[in-house]
Design an enzyme around this catalytic site. Structure first.
Site, PDB file in Angstrom:
ATOM      1  N   GLY A   1      -4.040  -3.848   8.256  1.00 35.74           N
ATOM      2  CA  GLY A   1      -3.075  -2.738   7.412  1.00 35.74           C
ATOM      3  C   GLY A   1      -2.112  -2.122   8.384  1.00 35.74           C
ATOM      4  O   GLY A   1      -1.708  -2.984   9.257  1.00 35.74           O
ATOM      5  N   PHE A   2      -1.874  -1.020   8.065  1.00 32.05           N
ATOM      6  CA  PHE A   2      -0.551  -0.572   9.149  1.00 32.05           C
ATOM      7  C   PHE A   2      -0.607  -0.587  10.346  1.00 32.05           C
ATOM      8  O   PHE A   2       0.230  -1.068  11.047  1.00 32.05           O
ATOM      9  CB  PHE A   2      -0.402   0.829   8.432  1.00 32.05           C
ATOM     10  CG  PHE A   2       0.467   0.801   7.122  1.00 32.05           C
ATOM     11  CD1 PHE A   2       1.628   0.402   6.673  1.00 32.05           C
ATOM     12  CD2 PHE A   2      -0.254   1.521   5.968  1.00 32.05           C
ATOM     13  CE1 PHE A   2       2.393   0.495   5.478  1.00 32.05           C
ATOM     14  CE2 PHE A   2       0.193   1.433   4.631  1.00 32.05           C
ATOM     15  CZ  PHE A   2       1.548   1.104   4.525  1.00 32.05           C
TER      16      PHE A   2
ATOM     17  N   GLU B   1      -1.186  12.407  -7.115  1.00 25.79           N
ATOM     18  CA  GLU B   1      -0.140  11.035  -7.712  1.00 25.79           C
ATOM     19  C   GLU B   1      -0.723  10.280  -9.012  1.00 25.79           C
ATOM     20  O   GLU B   1      -0.102  10.015 -10.012  1.00 25.79           O
ATOM     21  CB  GLU B   1      -0.163  10.071  -6.560  1.00 25.79           C
ATOM     22  CG  GLU B   1       1.139  10.553  -5.620  1.00 25.79           C
ATOM     23  CD  GLU B   1       1.108   9.884  -4.381  1.00 25.79           C
ATOM     24  OE1 GLU B   1       2.079   9.969  -3.517  1.00 25.79           O
ATOM     25  OE2 GLU B   1       0.196   8.693  -4.022  1.00 25.79           O
TER      26      GLU B   1
END
Lengths: 428, 428
Positions: free
Chosen positions: B22-23, B179
């Site tokens: 991941g990040f 969102e």
């Protein structure tokens, strides 16, 4: 059983039900759009698929959204067409009903355009080891198998197993088989070349098998020969006059010996949708139903069958091939015949205008047979790209496909190289 | 158990194993690229995911390939990094081994960056009715549910059932929930508006629930208020101070009554990866492990834990939030600390540089808190687009996302509105 309410809204207007939103069904729907009929399009999926580019989804060059479009979006401007997702299970031709589980849809005119699936020559058990390529889910499943084979090879220490993981067999050297073989070889030799530490993807073996004595049997023998040369340049191992005797998890058994391979893809043989068995008529060996030259059933002129499911004689008396131009021209023709018969006029016999055929074999390589001229190599490939772009543009906002192609042509990147679980979940 | 051969190739060079791409894991890997260490990156998937845009895949605005990239492609130029797909099952901290089923990977330095999943507050049985959004497969599953709800409503005759099909509940009003709610409402009111015959998609009800007294709790209260106003403009029904008591196939039970809805999406609460339980240390209520200011475990300085799985105190003493900038800065810092310790130098304490946060609420709407300035509306949205584009560009050939966005901004088309079987196969 409940009859769909939608169809009973407008009394008096003839009801047309179209089963299948492939090339045939969609072209019929478009031609019936905003005419004096009420149309219901039924499909198992919510999208129309541009099948000629499906192999690019399977080989991670394009995403599903690049080659498919919601049927609703395509037919949005046609006020008289309703679209429903339904898994059609049969027909009641006496009561004029299309059956889908507990639902039923009454029709005055019926267009059946349900296409074909793969045929395993009486061995359905081969499918789990050698999946075929007809739907988006098929393509995502094959993509997963291809990419996972390289991932597993990277982690494998046994050189024998590693070789089996990096051997890919494609059964059937028609256009789909030739396109798949070329694309897999290219991915291994170009896209993935620098991606791994323990394997050299360019050592992947791609084997293309066919029982015939040449690839692309439907094409001119000269073009078959050129295609074979182009495949050889791409290091595809083409083996002809080889018939498959068994497929299992270890590979493919042929009369010439066993080929060990962890990935086998089936591109041989089609069988018409099994729904044909619930229609009154004569089926041929491929399961296609015999239709009249007006494209309907001899005893049921209100039932039209088109595309890959229909056995429709061409000028030479042989059945027309299962390609999209046949389905599209038939779809348009059926719409005309239905509108004519509503007006009390006679239906007219269909004749197919064959503009030729093409197959592509990786970047820069293709063969094209436009009847008046046959050619291969880069000119054929550019023609192929041009024709397919025109098609995709017609599907509306497909501009991005062109940009993705241009981009990956120069960068040799394969943007969609993602493994998602669809193939695993479905095919184990 | 077999120890991975790859790691024993180069003796003497310190071995770093990174679990999770991941990040956090990826930023550590990049910082260790072409340094005097041998790095193995392990991940369950073959791709790195740009999670902040995952909601766009779930709401059919983008394709998986637009927001994800093969880890191999990202780290291709790093000669000292090998990437292997592996489902890590535990650790043997005494023998310094990462365990993945029958395989094991020895390390000198370990970086654990396995992220978080959703937390259902002790009710794992809710997940089947209210899926969360963390992976590409999650997103494709939610997309399928959303689109199928409209398809089913179109075919439904019972007005009560139709209303339930067209009611969408999102639990949790953090950035993801906000969102999702904005995007679903926009699809219904704009993209799909003219697609159906029997339903009016703009009658869809989108309900956003949260137990707190405002949306976007991590933001300044003024921005929360502005976000609520923007959600109201999009016709999202925001219900605050509502706690969920039960979720089943009919909908959501709350203290204020039962909400009938066929589609419920979970965007509330995270729990750190359960792998933390097999590491020696103290876990907090969210399952995160306590780490030192040098980002390692108190009793095992060779084990670093970063990102959503770590409880790392910020300047104010509170744990740092589970957002990508924290994970990325920690990944880079851990790489520095490992290289320092190899040279015999001391590890240095980490401090987080918080550049602010943003959340988007549909086309043209967003809120941004950059500390020195807080703003909302179109300027915030343009900032959001700009920042995310920079990120995506860094991921390399993501130019096409920009083109897709520009295209759909003007055409209001939603290119990826395809239903594939992934969600069905996985979540039934």
């Amino acid at each position: 059983m409940n009859t769909n309410a939608a169809n009973s809204e407008t009394q008096g207007v003839p009801r047309v039900v179209i089963v299948g939103a492939g090339f045939g069904g969609l072209s019929a729907a478009k031609a019936l759009g905003n005419k004096e009929v009420q149309v219901t399009v039924l499909d198992r999926e919510n999208h129309h698929l541009f099948q000629p580019l499906l192999y690019q989804v399977a080989t991670a060059g394009l995403s599903p959204a690049n080659i498919a479009q919601p049927v609703r979006a395509i037919l949005r401007s046609k006020e008289n067409i309703e679209i429903l997702m339904a898994d059609v299970t049969g027909f009641d031709v006496e009561k004029k009903l299309v059956l889908a589980g507990e639902r039923s849809f009454p029709y005055d005119h019926l267009i059946v355009a349900t296409g074909a699936r793969h045929s395993y020559f009486g061995h359905p058990e081969w499918e789990q080891y050698a999946p075929g390529l007809k739907t988006l889910d098929d393509a995502l499943g094959i993509r997963r198998r291809l990419l996972m084979a390289f991932e597993k090879a990277e982690a494998e220490k046994d050189p024998v197993e590693r070789e089996r993981l990096m051997t890919f067999v494609i059964v059937g050297a028609g256009p789909t088989g030739v396109e798949m073989a070329g694309a897999i070889s290219e991915i291994a030799r170009e896209t993935m070349l620098r991606d791994f530490h323990h394997i050299d993807p360019s050592e992947a073996r791609v084997i293309l098998l066919d029982a015939a004595d040449r690839v692309l049997q439907a094409f001119d023998p000269k073009l078959s020969e050129q295609a074979q040369g182009q495949l050889r340049n791409l290091k595809v191992d083409v083996r002809l006059k080889v018939s498959v005797q068994d497929v299992n998890e270890s590979g493919v058994a042929t009369a010439n010996g066993f080929i060990h391979a962890r990935t086998v893809i089936w591109a041989a043989g089609n069988a018409a949708s099994p729904l044909m068995k619930s229609l009154p008529g004569t089926l041929d060996r491929a399961g296609r139903i015999q239709i009249t030259s007006e494209l309907n059933l001899p005893d049921h002129p209100e039932i039209y069958v088109i595309g890959d499911t229909a056995n429709c004689a061409g000028k030479d008396g042989k059945p027309l091939p299962g390609v999209s131009p046949v389905a599209m021209q038939q779809g348009k023709w059926v719409a005309k015949n239905i509108l004519a018969r509503i007006k009390g006029e006679a239906a007219k016999p269909f004749s197919y205008w064959d503009r030729g055929s093409m197959a592509t074999i990786g970047r820069n390589r293709a063969v094209a047979d436009l009847h008046f001229v046959k050619f291969s190599g880069l000119p054929a490939w550019l023609t192929w790209v041009f024709v397919h772009l025109i098609f995709l543009m017609n599907m509306s906002s497909r501009v991005s496909v062109f940009l993705i192609w241009v981009w990956s042509y120069f960068t040799r990147a394969q943007g969609a190289r993602l493994i998602t679980s669809v193939g695993q979940a479905k095919k184990g």
